[in-house]
Design a protein around this motif. Sequence first.
Motif, mmCIF file in Angstrom:
data_model
loop_
_atom_site.group_PDB
_atom_site.id
_atom_site.type_symbol
_atom_site.label_atom_id
_atom_site.label_comp_id
_atom_site.label_asym_id
_atom_site.label_seq_id
_atom_site.Cartn_x
_atom_site.Cartn_y
_atom_site.Cartn_z
ATOM 1 N N GLU A 1 14.231 -29.555 19.334
ATOM 2 C CA GLU A 1 13.178 -28.673 19.851
ATOM 3 C C GLU A 1 13.624 -27.239 20.131
ATOM 4 N N HIS A 2 14.902 -26.905 19.882
ATOM 5 C CA HIS A 2 15.363 -25.542 20.174
ATOM 6 C C HIS A 2 16.231 -24.992 19.046
ATOM 7 N N VAL A 3 16.097 -23.672 18.859
ATOM 8 C CA VAL A 3 17.124 -22.949 18.099
ATOM 9 C C VAL A 3 17.823 -22.042 19.090
ATOM 10 N N PHE A 4 19.150 -22.084 19.050
ATOM 11 C CA PHE A 4 19.973 -21.266 19.939
ATOM 12 C C PHE A 4 20.696 -20.245 19.076
ATOM 13 N N VAL A 5 20.628 -18.986 19.463
ATOM 14 C CA VAL A 5 21.232 -17.933 18.637
ATOM 15 C C VAL A 5 22.164 -17.094 19.500
ATOM 16 N N GLU A 6 23.441 -17.089 19.133
ATOM 17 C CA GLU A 6 24.419 -16.276 19.844
ATOM 18 C C GLU A 6 24.666 -15.028 19.009
ATOM 19 N N LEU A 7 24.368 -13.841 19.593
ATOM 20 C CA LEU A 7 24.572 -12.596 18.860
ATOM 21 C C LEU A 7 26.029 -12.175 18.888
ATOM 22 N N GLU B 1 5.960 -11.138 18.627
ATOM 23 C CA GLU B 1 4.918 -10.485 17.825
ATOM 24 C C GLU B 1 4.532 -11.307 16.607
ATOM 25 N N ALA B 2 5.517 -12.011 16.031
ATOM 26 C CA ALA B 2 5.252 -12.772 14.805
ATOM 27 C C ALA B 2 4.341 -13.971 15.076
ATOM 28 N N GLN B 3 4.220 -14.375 16.354
ATOM 29 C CA GLN B 3 3.346 -15.497 16.727
ATOM 30 C C GLN B 3 3.540 -16.704 15.814
ATOM 31 N N ILE B 4 4.786 -17.112 15.679
ATOM 32 C CA ILE B 4 5.117 -18.260 14.838
ATOM 33 C C ILE B 4 4.516 -19.509 15.468
ATOM 34 N N LYS B 5 3.826 -20.298 14.659
ATOM 35 C CA LYS B 5 3.153 -21.474 15.224
ATOM 36 C C LYS B 5 4.198 -22.454 15.747
ATOM 37 N N GLN C 1 17.309 -18.179 23.092
ATOM 38 C CA GLN C 1 16.888 -19.483 22.600
ATOM 39 C C GLN C 1 15.375 -19.512 22.429
ATOM 40 N N ILE C 2 14.963 -20.286 21.427
ATOM 41 C CA ILE C 2 13.548 -20.466 21.126
ATOM 42 C C ILE C 2 13.267 -21.955 21.244
ATOM 43 N N LYS C 3 12.218 -22.312 21.990
ATOM 44 C CA LYS C 3 11.795 -23.717 22.017
ATOM 45 C C LYS C 3 10.549 -23.836 21.156
ATOM 46 N N PHE C 4 10.499 -24.900 20.359
ATOM 47 C CA PHE C 4 9.366 -25.059 19.449
ATOM 48 C C PHE C 4 9.012 -26.532 19.338
ATOM 49 N N ASP C 5 7.836 -26.773 18.774
ATOM 50 C CA ASP C 5 7.372 -28.145 18.569
ATOM 51 C C ASP C 5 7.641 -28.526 17.115
ATOM 52 N N PRO C 6 8.615 -29.416 16.886
ATOM 53 C CA PRO C 6 8.976 -29.749 15.496
ATOM 54 C C PRO C 6 7.883 -30.515 14.761
ATOM 55 N N LEU D 1 4.980 -29.220 14.571
ATOM 56 C CA LEU D 1 4.181 -28.133 13.997
ATOM 57 C C LEU D 1 4.982 -27.268 13.019
ATOM 58 N N ILE D 2 6.284 -27.174 13.238
ATOM 59 C CA ILE D 2 7.119 -26.416 12.297
ATOM 60 C C ILE D 2 8.462 -27.124 12.190
ATOM 61 N N HIS D 3 8.911 -27.366 10.943
ATOM 62 C CA HIS D 3 10.184 -28.059 10.728
ATOM 63 C C HIS D 3 11.327 -27.175 11.242
ATOM 64 N N PRO D 4 12.327 -27.774 11.891
ATOM 65 C CA PRO D 4 13.445 -26.972 12.424
ATOM 66 C C PRO D 4 14.078 -26.043 11.379
ATOM 67 N N ASP D 5 14.194 -26.492 10.142
ATOM 68 C CA ASP D 5 14.792 -25.627 9.113
ATOM 69 C C ASP D 5 13.916 -24.400 8.846
ATOM 70 N N ASP D 6 12.591 -24.593 8.876
ATOM 71 C CA ASP D 6 11.681 -23.454 8.671
ATOM 72 C C ASP D 6 11.748 -22.494 9.856
ATOM 73 N N MET D 7 11.876 -23.054 11.052
ATOM 74 C CA MET D 7 12.010 -22.225 12.255
ATOM 75 C C MET D 7 13.264 -21.355 12.133
ATOM 76 N N LEU D 8 14.349 -21.978 11.703
ATOM 77 C CA LEU D 8 15.616 -21.265 11.544
ATOM 78 C C LEU D 8 15.459 -20.119 10.537
ATOM 79 N N ARG D 9 14.795 -20.407 9.417
ATOM 80 C CA ARG D 9 14.611 -19.365 8.396
ATOM 81 C C ARG D 9 13.773 -18.198 8.916
ATOM 82 N N GLU D 10 12.733 -18.517 9.679
ATOM 83 C CA GLU D 10 11.904 -17.453 10.277
ATOM 84 C C GLU D 10 12.769 -16.528 11.136
ATOM 85 N N LEU D 11 13.631 -17.138 11.959
ATOM 86 C CA LEU D 11 14.455 -16.342 12.873
ATOM 87 C C LEU D 11 15.451 -15.493 12.091
ATOM 88 N N GLN D 12 16.024 -16.073 11.037
ATOM 89 C CA GLN D 12 16.996 -15.315 10.250
ATOM 90 C C GLN D 12 16.353 -14.103 9.589
#
Lengths: 325, 289
Positions: B11-17, B38-42, B55-60, B62-73
């Motif tokens: 349910e989360h993507v964690f991003v360390e800058l 702003e992107a209002q990712i579903k 970190q981003i919390k999401f509902d897998p 509604l969006i596959h974790p791999d797709d969530m990761l790609r959006e963030l990248q």
Amino acid sequence: MSVKVLAPGLATTVQDLGRPGYYHVGIPLSGAMDRYALRAANLLVGNDEGAAGLEAVFMGPELEFTEAAIVAVTGADLAPKVDGVVQPAWTAFAVQPGQVLSFDYLKGGARAYIAIAGGVDVPVVLGSRSTYALGALGGFEGRPLKAGDVLPVGASGGAGAGRSVPEPLRRRPGNPAELRVLPGLYWHRLTETAQAGFFADTWKVAPEADRIGYRFRGGQPLSFVPREQPFGAGSDPSNIVDAGYPYGSVQVPGGTEPIVLHRDAVSGGGYFMLGTIISADMDLIGQLQPNTPTRFVEVDMAQALAARAERQAMLVELREALSLA
Amino acid sequence: MQTRYSFGGDEHVFVELDEGMSLEAFFKSLSITGAVREAQIKGVTEICPANASFQIKFDPDLIHPDDMLRELQSLEVAAEKSEHGLQTRIIEVPVLYRDPWTTETLMRFRERHQDPSGTDIEYAARINDFATVDDFIEAHSGAPWFVSMVGFVAGLPFLYQMVDRPRQLEVPKYLRPRTDTPKLTIGHGGCFSCIYSVRGAGGYQMFGITPMPIYDPRQEISYLREFMALFNPGDIVKWQPIDRAAYDQIEADVAAGRFEPKMRQIDFSLDEFNRDIDGYNRKLLEALR
């Protein structure tokens, strides 16, 4: 309709399914630790799944009803009694005006969920009725119940007594408990020996286990890959530059005792996390008693999503079993 | 800086800058999380910037974790090209340094401290090479601070000092955490200051206290009626040293509903800041005059 608290139990709180959306200002998800059990209790009494009920830990409260009500108790094996007469668990039963709902001693699990037809009608704060005691927010005056509190209850939808959750849909933790972990976050900080040892060892739930987090002890201390600590991280090898802590993440301060953060999680801090308990297993944690032997089991994302789908399927079955049709 | 992506369960993507703390890493965290909002990712339910990560919390479902990761990248790539600008607020926080309440508390927990013979602020002044506590207070309150994270508990801001690294104040945390900290204590641990939003346990050194509430779950305080927590990541704070009389006055004003925090909208530019830190800070602080 209202319910008077004669005795509060150990730490009974009003909870619904939680308060998402404010973690970035440190306000945690809150809500029932075993959300499946709360959903089941609500469905039994004809409430919306997300209605507010009571979460009782280890010991039940004593509640006096001013009017007739339909009640259900799910989750931990904490037998409900009406005027001293034991009622079936995971089943809707009737309480008459003036009767007192109390509980037998705990025989299994840790948290019981009490749903009352109509739902506990405390004010909605930031979209939820859940109690976040650390922040004195939501629930009944932002705190666990006390003797003398009078809980408002909403209007019942008119469901009757007698409906019951079929046995296979009553979820209970195993012993030893198994919690599935997706390694990640700062997993790379651990040596290979520590990574293997974390999953090989049997841990035990520590007495410090509450809504904020569950602590485990008894495994071998974890060793860290040596590094020069980055600026701002603090001097201990288990320290990181303070970061957000995901719900379900497993931190190990000093490498000694893993802590799994739960519904009232501290939202961030300076300890490394080795991974995260998968969403399918979070409900189970709230049912673990101190001293329960626990194994952490490594899974990958595909397995995590498959487990999540299984849990969803179980919920669909539950809804079908309890639908009013 | 090296960006590192990791899943926090399903349910989360964690991003360390960056592994280390810096304003650059913090700005990148703010910039990407702003773009995510702003992107209002579903499926996204939480967007949490924090110091040098987010970190981003999401509902897998509604969006596959791999797709969530790609959006963030892809949003990271866009953020790299953006200017280091930020529209934000500067907020003055009055501080009674060396106040009686944190002093009483720190004396109770002396055996957990590195220097049981002195106070926290005396210790901090000494190990940061200041001749006097007054000099230390001047350094602590002179330059502004960024709110680089809000959390731990509800409404608690972590603050990062806006000076070059050699001048940043650093102190270790208590040897063992205290079980008590007064509400609204100004604390410091590592390179971060904080304001304790609620009373409770704590490990940061205690320097003083503010009479200005920053979290009100009952939403009765005039300026916290709209939202119960004052601070957001990205706010800029100026500590304003005050004396006991001013403290008592502000406390009375808060109780009477008369107090309004001194707060201005400003545009912050990281590039201009880096070109002339002290000059740029002076300009920022003029907004509060």
